[in-house]
Structure formats: C-alpha cells, structure tokens
Design a protein around this motif. Structure first.
Motif, PDB file in Angstrom:
ATOM      1  N   UNK A 349       0.865  -1.180   0.000  1.00  0.00           N
ATOM      2  CA  UNK A 349       0.000   0.000   0.000  1.00  0.00           C
ATOM      3  C   UNK A 349       0.898   1.226   0.000  1.00  0.00           C
ATOM      4  N   UNK A 350       0.768   2.046  -1.020  1.00  0.00           N
ATOM      5  CA  UNK A 350       1.619   3.230  -1.101  1.00  0.00           C
ATOM      6  C   UNK A 350       1.092   4.303  -0.154  1.00  0.00           C
ATOM      7  N   UNK A 351       1.864   4.565   0.865  1.00  0.00           N
ATOM      8  CA  UNK A 351       1.469   5.534   1.881  1.00  0.00           C
ATOM      9  C   UNK A 351       2.503   5.523   2.973  1.00  0.00           C
ATOM     10  N   UNK A 352       2.235   6.279   4.008  1.00  0.00           N
ATOM     11  CA  UNK A 352       3.182   6.348   5.114  1.00  0.00           C
ATOM     12  C   UNK A 352       2.932   7.582   5.914  1.00  0.00           C
ATOM     13  N   UNK A 353       3.995   8.301   6.251  1.00  0.00           N
ATOM     14  CA  UNK A 353       3.866   9.426   7.157  1.00  0.00           C
ATOM     15  C   UNK A 353       3.049  10.574   6.567  1.00  0.00           C
ATOM     16  N   UNK A 354       3.183  10.795   5.259  1.00  0.00           N
ATOM     17  CA  UNK A 354       2.485  11.931   4.660  1.00  0.00           C
ATOM     18  C   UNK A 354       1.071  11.587   4.200  1.00  0.00           C
ATOM     19  N   UNK A 355       0.782  10.308   3.990  1.00  0.00           N
ATOM     20  CA  UNK A 355      -0.555   9.908   3.563  1.00  0.00           C
ATOM     21  C   UNK A 355      -0.865   8.539   4.140  1.00  0.00           C
ATOM     22  N   UNK A 356      -1.552   8.546   5.270  1.00  0.00           N
ATOM     23  CA  UNK A 356      -1.903   7.284   5.911  1.00  0.00           C
ATOM     24  C   UNK A 356      -3.033   6.598   5.154  1.00  0.00           C
ATOM     25  N   UNK A 357      -2.902   5.312   4.844  1.00  0.00           N
ATOM     26  CA  UNK A 357      -4.002   4.600   4.190  1.00  0.00           C
ATOM     27  C   UNK A 357      -5.201   4.483   5.123  1.00  0.00           C
ATOM     28  N   UNK A 358      -6.389   4.406   4.532  1.00  0.00           N
ATOM     29  CA  UNK A 358      -7.602   4.274   5.330  1.00  0.00           C
ATOM     30  C   UNK A 358      -7.840   2.816   5.701  1.00  0.00           C
ATOM     31  N   UNK A 359      -8.768   2.604   6.617  1.00  0.00           N
ATOM     32  CA  UNK A 359      -9.183   1.243   6.967  1.00  0.00           C
ATOM     33  C   UNK A 359      -9.656   0.512   5.719  1.00  0.00           C
ATOM     34  N   UNK A 360     -10.400   1.221   4.861  1.00  0.00           N
ATOM     35  CA  UNK A 360     -10.915   0.604   3.636  1.00  0.00           C
ATOM     36  C   UNK A 360      -9.785   0.221   2.688  1.00  0.00           C
ATOM     37  N   UNK A 361      -8.746   1.064   2.580  1.00  0.00           N
ATOM     38  CA  UNK A 361      -7.585   0.735   1.743  1.00  0.00           C
ATOM     39  C   UNK A 361      -6.966  -0.587   2.199  1.00  0.00           C
ATOM     40  N   UNK A 362      -6.835  -0.742   3.509  1.00  0.00           N
ATOM     41  CA  UNK A 362      -6.218  -1.956   4.057  1.00  0.00           C
ATOM     42  C   UNK A 362      -7.124  -3.166   3.823  1.00  0.00           C
ATOM     43  N   UNK A 363      -8.432  -2.975   3.991  1.00  0.00           N
ATOM     44  CA  UNK A 363      -9.377  -4.073   3.751  1.00  0.00           C
ATOM     45  C   UNK A 363      -9.341  -4.533   2.294  1.00  0.00           C
ATOM     46  N   UNK A 364      -9.221  -3.599   1.364  1.00  0.00           N
ATOM     47  CA  UNK A 364      -9.143  -3.965  -0.056  1.00  0.00           C
ATOM     48  C   UNK A 364      -7.888  -4.774  -0.336  1.00  0.00           C
ATOM     49  N   UNK A 365      -6.792  -4.408   0.311  1.00  0.00           N
ATOM     50  CA  UNK A 365      -5.555  -5.179   0.164  1.00  0.00           C
ATOM     51  C   UNK A 365      -5.743  -6.590   0.707  1.00  0.00           C
ATOM     52  N   UNK A 366      -6.406  -6.701   1.860  1.00  0.00           N
ATOM     53  CA  UNK A 366      -6.687  -8.017   2.463  1.00  0.00           C
ATOM     54  C   UNK A 366      -7.504  -8.878   1.511  1.00  0.00           C
ATOM     55  N   UNK A 367      -8.539  -8.273   0.899  1.00  0.00           N
ATOM     56  CA  UNK A 367      -9.427  -9.016  -0.001  1.00  0.00           C
ATOM     57  C   UNK A 367      -8.717  -9.511  -1.252  1.00  0.00           C
ATOM     58  N   UNK A 368      -7.600  -8.883  -1.599  1.00  0.00           N
ATOM     59  CA  UNK A 368      -6.881  -9.272  -2.816  1.00  0.00           C
ATOM     60  C   UNK A 368      -5.949 -10.461  -2.596  1.00  0.00           C
ATOM     61  N   UNK A 369      -5.797 -10.872  -1.337  1.00  0.00           N
ATOM     62  CA  UNK A 369      -4.836 -11.932  -1.015  1.00  0.00           C
ATOM     63  C   UNK A 369      -5.556 -13.211  -0.611  1.00  0.00           C
ATOM     64  N   UNK A 370      -5.206 -14.298  -1.243  1.00  0.00           N
ATOM     65  CA  UNK A 370      -5.799 -15.601  -0.951  1.00  0.00           C
ATOM     66  C   UNK A 370      -4.820 -16.405  -0.100  1.00  0.00           C
ATOM     67  N   UNK A 371      -4.886 -16.199   1.208  1.00  0.00           N
ATOM     68  CA  UNK A 371      -3.956 -16.864   2.126  1.00  0.00           C
ATOM     69  C   UNK A 371      -4.663 -17.241   3.417  1.00  0.00           C
ATOM     70  N   UNK A 372      -4.168 -18.290   4.041  1.00  0.00           N
ATOM     71  CA  UNK A 372      -4.737 -18.744   5.316  1.00  0.00           C
ATOM     72  C   UNK A 372      -4.485 -17.719   6.412  1.00  0.00           C
ATOM     73  N   UNK A 384      -0.971   1.799  12.679  1.00  0.00           N
ATOM     74  CA  UNK A 384      -1.247   0.562  13.412  1.00  0.00           C
ATOM     75  C   UNK A 384      -2.714   0.469  13.824  1.00  0.00           C
ATOM     76  N   UNK A 385      -3.292   1.577  14.298  1.00  0.00           N
ATOM     77  CA  UNK A 385      -4.680   1.561  14.761  1.00  0.00           C
ATOM     78  C   UNK A 385      -5.644   1.256  13.614  1.00  0.00           C
ATOM     79  N   UNK A 386      -5.408   1.862  12.437  1.00  0.00           N
ATOM     80  CA  UNK A 386      -6.256   1.589  11.267  1.00  0.00           C
ATOM     81  C   UNK A 386      -6.121   0.136  10.833  1.00  0.00           C
ATOM     82  N   UNK A 387      -4.903  -0.410  10.920  1.00  0.00           N
ATOM     83  CA  UNK A 387      -4.680  -1.813  10.554  1.00  0.00           C
ATOM     84  C   UNK A 387      -5.443  -2.731  11.497  1.00  0.00           C
ATOM     85  N   UNK A 388      -5.423  -2.415  12.786  1.00  0.00           N
ATOM     86  CA  UNK A 388      -6.167  -3.233  13.758  1.00  0.00           C
ATOM     87  C   UNK A 388      -7.675  -3.109  13.559  1.00  0.00           C
TER      88      UNK A 388
END
Length: 540
Positions: A349-372, A384-388
């Motif tokens: 996810x392209x982001x970091x100190x200047x542009x924090x990804x949203x909860x939805x951005x992280x969820x979309x990344x999760x949905x793209x991965x087929x892993x246990x 960290x809080x948005x990721x949790x």
C-alpha cells in the motif's frame, strides 16, 4: 435572537456537511500542530479525509431519519478512517450514532447523551488512552454537555458553551502531555475536533452547509458483495416453455404476463409460440399459458440457487489455490516498495507518514490476497490503529505486526520462515523488530525548541528512535552526528535508504564517510525514493 431547540434529519445532514467543510478549510492549521517540526504533519489531513468519507455516505442516503443519517456517518468514517486520529474520530461517530438510535428529533439532553456515548466508545477503542489528546477534549466536552443540558434548552447556547469549554481544555493539553509543552503546541486531534464542532454550530446559526468541492471528496471504489448480488436477483425463476397452438394473440399474452416478471420474450411462427420470462411466480405464468394451449419443453431454473452454487464453486477454487501466508506492507517511495516486493510481500500500500491509508484501503488489500494467514506491516505508528480496525472488520485471519518504521518492517520479513507455524513466526519477527534501530534525516518546517535543542525553520534534523538527536545546516554532518549517537558496539550493519531528493552519487559519498567515521560497521546503499526524508537508516 435566534433560538434552536430541536435538530431534525435535514438539519443533521447539513450539520455533518458543514462540519466537514470547516475541518477541510482548516486542516493545514491542524497539520501544523505536529509535535516535531518535520514536514509530515498529517492529523488534519487524516481527520478531514475521514470526515469526507463519512459525508459521502450521508450524501448518498435517501433517508431523512436521524438514526439513518448518524449511522451512515458512522459507517462512512469507519471505512474511511486514516491514521490514529481518523480511527478515533470514527469511534466518536460510532458512539454518537448509538446515542441517536430511535430518535426522531434531537434536543440538548439527547445531544449530551450522544456526546457521552461518543467519548466512552472512543476511549474503549484505544488500548492505552492518553490524556492530553483528542480523547481528553471529547470527554471534557461530553461532561460539560451533561452539565449544561440540565439548565439550557437552546442548542446554540448549548454548543457555544461546550466549544468554549473544549477550547479551554485544548489549551491545557500541553500541561498534560510534556511532549506538547516542549514543542510549544496544543494537541492536533483535539483542535480538529473543535473545528468539527465549530462547523456544526455555523450550520445551525448561519446555515453554512456548502457542499464540498468535487475534487476534495474521497472516491470509494465499488466493492462486490456476494450476499447483495444474490439479493439483487429480483425475479428468481427463469421460466421457458412453448405453447403448442396456432391461435396465439402474442400482444395480448404479453400484456397478461408482463407485470409478473422481466426479461420477457414472446415469439411465434405458424405452429408454436416460444416464451421466456424471469418471474417469482412461474405457476401463474404457466396457468395463463395453459388457457391458450398445450405446453411443451417446459423448463424452470432457480437463478438464486444457481448463483449460490456458482459462488460455492468459486470459493472451492479459491480454497484450492490458497497459500499459507500472505503479506501486506505500507511503504512510501518507489524503491522501498520494490524492496518489499522483492521480499515476496503480496500487496504494498503506497502511503506512510504523509498519507496514511484508510481502513478501507487496508481491507481492499486483504481481499486481494488468498492466504490462510495475512500479516500486515504498517511500518508507521500512525497506521497501526487503522490496521487493527481493518482486522476487526475482516473475516480473514489477520495478524498486525506493530512495525513503526520501514527498517522494522524489512527486518521483520527477513526473519520470516515459510516453514514455521504462525505463532513461532510472529515471535521471531517481534524479536527482530526489537533488534533494529531507525534513523531519519529531514528538515524543519518551523522554529521551535525540543528537548532544549533550538531548531530554526529549514534546519536539517536527525531523528533517532523517535527523538531529535542532531540539528544543523548540512545533511551529511547531521547524518553522521545522528549515527554516532545511535550506533553502539553491538551494531555491525548500517543500511542507507536514500530519498527522492538525493542522488545515488551523494548517497555513495555519504556511505564512504560513514565507513570512515564509524568503525566496525558495514554500509549498504539502497534507493528508497521516499519523499521528505533525505535518508532513512536501518541499524542492526
């Protein structure tokens, strides 16, 4: 003199929009209240983007019910939450919405109750609440609201007093948090919250509910929901048959069955009539057809059942291709992103100190991965809080590794072993995080004093392990002084990630100086391409 005793659904919608406008207009003021004078203050930006996500949901709502509007704002802010401040704001809206369930019009007592639930919900969402932050401002405002509601029924006067008390609380935040006092600033999140309340008051008093400009709104991509797709099949039975009769009035028969479904097709020749329709009542359609003539080749398919079977088959295929581990990393800079990709991270996810990804951005990344198991590397304490929060909202098996810097994230994944079980891997990666140090070199955006170090605007700053270690006018000199402060006899490797404003030649020259100045340490040079930070150092 204007007096408002109640808020209805229409006004509540405008209040949310006006609050978002006020925060958007003042987000740079909030951004500037960064503890460190570095160019990455993002609290105002994160809160504004979170608010805009909430407003997008509110605007799209076709209801004027107070409960529905508050819930839409809550859901929108939850999915669009960015950074710690955005996540806390989303929890404030969640509690506020709970306080408005079943409410037909809002008075001061209901508003005070909603403020209290908002504060309580936000406190519960933070593992270790810290006073002197947005939480304190929210709690003090809620407590003042309860006190005022007993004696005042004018919502305008009520909000004016709440905001006045909130401002007094905000001015006290430096006394609660030494780091704010040292930096000479008040809490940024608390300031953002007061802008939201001021925007709400403006709407009530002067009707300032101008819509957000189109180019500032958050565009949410459409997502596919399996259950919803099933519900969208309005007529569930695909019904086909042939009427074995020469005397069929096609137009009249169409009129008889048209209201029973859609996708209607009636064609005939001299001998038979072919009929196709999607309907919920195939029996009625067939009865009407039988009144005309004999039926042959009757075929009825349950499309909802077929759809579910298709989904089940797709899910089985997904299961067959599922791997044991998947990784998500947040990174800023093309070079750093490529480092993570080379280490087999599935989604960067392209982001970091200047542009924090949203909860939805992280969820979309999760949905793209087929892993246990999916392991998220936030690589920034403000993510960290948005990721949790994404972990709580997802059905996937997610582990959030609390990496606070790029070096920690890279060190963690280097210590991952595909053959080990999850718990052992997490333990190993956590240990690796503890063993790596992080240094950063950037520039100051304002004059300040931090830890008795006087800093002028545009000075070069060296930050080590979250503290300002060196200040000067020369990037190389500040870098060397920073490393001398944080490198000890146990360290033997320094990896230098150079940013977008540094050439490879400059980075190689610095590496040579480091090897001369700091003994017994090898130096590796890697292109990071990160903005704002001239160098990021990983010390192991």
């Amino acid at each position: 003199m204007l007096k408002i005793e109640y808020i209805d659904g229409v006004l509540l919608k405008n209040i949310f929009i006006g609050a978002a406008n006020t925060l958007e207009k003042n987000k740079q003021v909030v951004d500037s209240l960064n503890v460190f004078p570095v160019p990455d203050g993002d609290t105002g930006t994160n809160m504004s983007l979170t608010m805009q996500s909430a407003i997008k949901q509110v605007k799209s709502l076709n209801s004027e019910k107070i409960e529905d509007i508050a819930k839409a704002a809550s859901n929108g802010s939850l999915m669009g939450a960015r950074g710690n401040s955005g996540v806390i704001l989303s929890q404030l809206f969640r509690g506020f919405a709970n306080g408005l369930k079943g409410v037909e019009r809002i008075d001061v007592e209901i508003l005070a109750k909603a403020f209290k639930l908002a504060s309580d919900t936000a406190y519960k969402a933070v593992m270790k609440p810290i006073e002197g932050t947005i939480l304190t401002v929210a709690r003090e405002c809620a407590e003042k609201a309860a006190e005022i509601a007993v004696k005042e029924n004018d919502i305008i006067k009520f909000l004016e007093e709440v905001i006045r008390h909130g401002e007094m609380t905000l001015q006290k935040t430096p006394e609660m948090l030494p780091v704010l006092k040292q930096a000479g600033v008040v809490d940024a999140g608390g300031k953002g919250l007061l802008y939201i309340l001021l925007g709400a008051l403006d709407v009530i008093t002067i009707g300032d509910s101008v819509l957000l400009e189109e180019d500032t709104e958050v565009e949410a991509e459409n997502s596919v929901n399996i259950e919803r797709a099933d519900e969208d099949i309005k007529f569930g039975y695909c019904t086909e048959f042939i009427i074995n009769s020469k005397n069929v009035d096609v137009d009249r028969f169409k009129q008889e069955i048209m209201e029973l479904g859609d996708s209607l097709l009636v064609v005939n020749n001299d001998e038979v009539t072919k009929v196709h329709i999607h309907t919920n009542n195939p029996g009625i359609v067939l009865e009407k057809a039988l009144a005309i003539g004999e039926l042959i080749n009757v075929k009825i398919d349950n499309m909802r059942y077929q759809h579910k079977n298709k989904i089940i088959e797709e899910e089985k295929a997904v299961e067959l291709n599922r791997k044991k581990y998947g990784f998500i990393a947040v990174a800023m800079g093309e070079g750093i992103a490529n480092v993570f990709k080379d280490l087999n991270v599935d989604f960067v996810i392209h982001g970091g100190q200047t542009m924090n990804p949203s909860t939805e951005d992280i969820l979309k990344a999760v949905e793209s991965i087929n892993a246990e198991h999916i392991i998220i590397l936030p690589n920034n304490s403000n993510i960290i809080l948005a990721a949790n929060q994404a972990k709580e909202l997802s059905n996937a098996n997610i582990e959030v590794l609390p990496t606070k810097s790029i070096p920690q994230g890279i060190s963690a994944i280097l210590n991952f072993d595909e053959e080990l079980e999850l718990e052992e891997n997490i333990n190993n990666m956590m240990e690796s995080i503890k063993s790596v140090k992080t240094g950063q070199v950037t520039f100051a955006v304002r004059d300040t004093v931090v830890n008795d170090i006087e800093i002028k605007k545009d000075d070069i700053i060296g930050i080590g392990e979250g503290e300002i270690k060196s200040v000067g006018n020369d990037i190389t000199e500040v870098s060397i002084n920073l490393l001398k402060d944080i490198v000890d006899e146990d360290n033997d490797l320094i990896t230098l990630y150079f940013g977008e404003d540094i050439s490879e030649e400059e980075a190689e020259e610095l590496a040579e100086i480091i090897e001369d100045e700091i003994e017994d340490c090898d130096v590796e040079v890697v292109y990071g391409g990160q903005p704002l930070y001239y160098y990021i150092f990983s010390i192991e």
